[in-house]
Enzyme design. Structure first.
Site, PDB file in Angstrom:
ATOM      1  N   SER A   1       0.827  -1.202   0.000  1.00  0.00           N
ATOM      2  CA  SER A   1       0.000   0.000   0.000  1.00  0.00           C
ATOM      3  C   SER A   1       0.872   1.267   0.000  1.00  0.00           C
ATOM      4  O   SER A   1       1.759   1.392  -0.835  1.00  0.00           O
ATOM      5  CB  SER A   1      -0.974  -0.038   1.181  1.00  0.00           C
ATOM      6  OG  SER A   1      -2.001   0.910   1.002  1.00  0.00           O
TER       7      SER A   1
ATOM      8  N   ASP B   1      -5.348  -3.251  -3.146  1.00  0.00           N
ATOM      9  CA  ASP B   1      -4.405  -2.969  -2.062  1.00  0.00           C
ATOM     10  C   ASP B   1      -3.852  -4.242  -1.423  1.00  0.00           C
ATOM     11  O   ASP B   1      -4.605  -5.125  -0.992  1.00  0.00           O
ATOM     12  CB  ASP B   1      -5.149  -2.139  -0.999  1.00  0.00           C
ATOM     13  CG  ASP B   1      -4.223  -1.515   0.023  1.00  0.00           C
ATOM     14  OD1 ASP B   1      -3.342  -2.222   0.549  1.00  0.00           O
ATOM     15  OD2 ASP B   1      -4.387  -0.313   0.301  1.00  0.00           O
TER      16      ASP B   1
END
Length: 287
Positions: free
Chosen positions: A68, A182
């Site tokens: 991320s 993500d």
């Protein structure tokens, strides 16, 4: 003249022998150190402080694994291997560089995800992961299979875009026959990736601590989704803690994950947390 030449040669040899082994301890097999950076939205600025402190203490970083926002800050550092440049660039990041909001619809999400690709194009010189000064691996997840996808080569912009695609906020990124989101969905830190790439010592940086309070009344949908993923990611870190040699956890629980106004405070929290961890790091590395 011949005597002068001999003296000059001796001085060169003495100089070279003095340099040998400092700080690399020439002749010793040093452990391969991986820095594993987790997700946490704007709290990612704490990663900058950690890296600044590790570099200041001359802790070697042989590999970076990013999830991320950790993939974005990790890529910025791996590109130059210079923490001063990293900090300077980090201070320039604005929310609009990450969140390119559009008209919401249930099919796509709140943001397109193109802004971060543009940011990377404008701020990272190495366009391909394999050309980074520090080896880099970026973790995303295939939303269809639930399996991680590890980028070790290819375009930096695509890898970071995929790893930062928070479900429900960013549109998934099409990649081959997959739809990537993500990497924090399957864990805020990815120590196993570092192990698989040959790391001997793993330093993890976890910034996904649950908020101590959610002030200001009912949180918006962006905050709810990102906080929920943070809570899941933090819990998975607890389960994987045994795979991390040194876990650095900056005290950032009082700062919202969409709050870009606390950069200096976050960087300082990262520096302090890394400074506290230095004795253990040096002991493990034999420094």
């Amino acid at each position: 003249m011949r005597l002068q030449g001999i003296i000059s040669s001796m001085l060169v040899m003495v100089f070279l022998s003095g340099c040998a082994g400092t700080p690399a301890r020439q002749g010793e097999q040093l452990p391969k150190v991986a820095l594993v950076l987790g997700g946490g939205g704007a709290r990612g600025f704490a990663h900058v402080g950690v890296i600044r402190e590790l570099e200041s203490a001359r802790i070697p970083i042989d590999l970076i694994v990013g999830v991320s926002v950790g993939s974005l800050l990790g890529a910025l550092y791996a590109d130059t291997a210079d923490s001063f440049k990293l900090e300077w660039k980090a201070f320039q990041i604005q929310k609009k560089d990450i969140f390119d909001y559009k008209l919401f619809n249930l099919k796509d999400g709140l943001a397109k995800g193109e802004a971060i690709k543009t940011y990377i194009d404008n701020n990272i010189d190495a366009k391909y992961i394999e050309n980074m000064k520090i080896p880099l691996a970026i973790v995303a997840v295939d939303i269809n299979s639930g399996l991680p996808v590890i980028f070790k080569t290819g375009l930096v912009r695509d890898a970071v875009r995929a790893s930062t695609a928070v479900p429900g906020i960013f549109m998934p990124m099409p990649y081959e026959d997959k739809f990537l989101v993500d990497g924090g969905v399957v864990g805020n830190l990815a120590p196993q990736v570092a192990k698989d790439l040959g790391a001997d010592v793993i330093i993890g940086v976890n910034i996904a601590k649950p908020r101590s309070t959610l002030s200001g009344g009912m949180p918006n949908v962006l905050t709810v989704i990102m906080e929920a993923i943070n809570i899941m990611g933090d819990e998975i870190v607890r389960l994987r803690k045994k795979d991390i040699d040194i876990l650095i956890e900056p005290q950032v629980g009082n700062i919202g994950i969409t709050d870009f106004s606390k950069k200096r405070e976050l960087i300082e929290a990262g520096r302090q947390a890394a400074k506290n961890a230095l004795p253990k790091i040096k002991q493990i590395l034999g420094l």
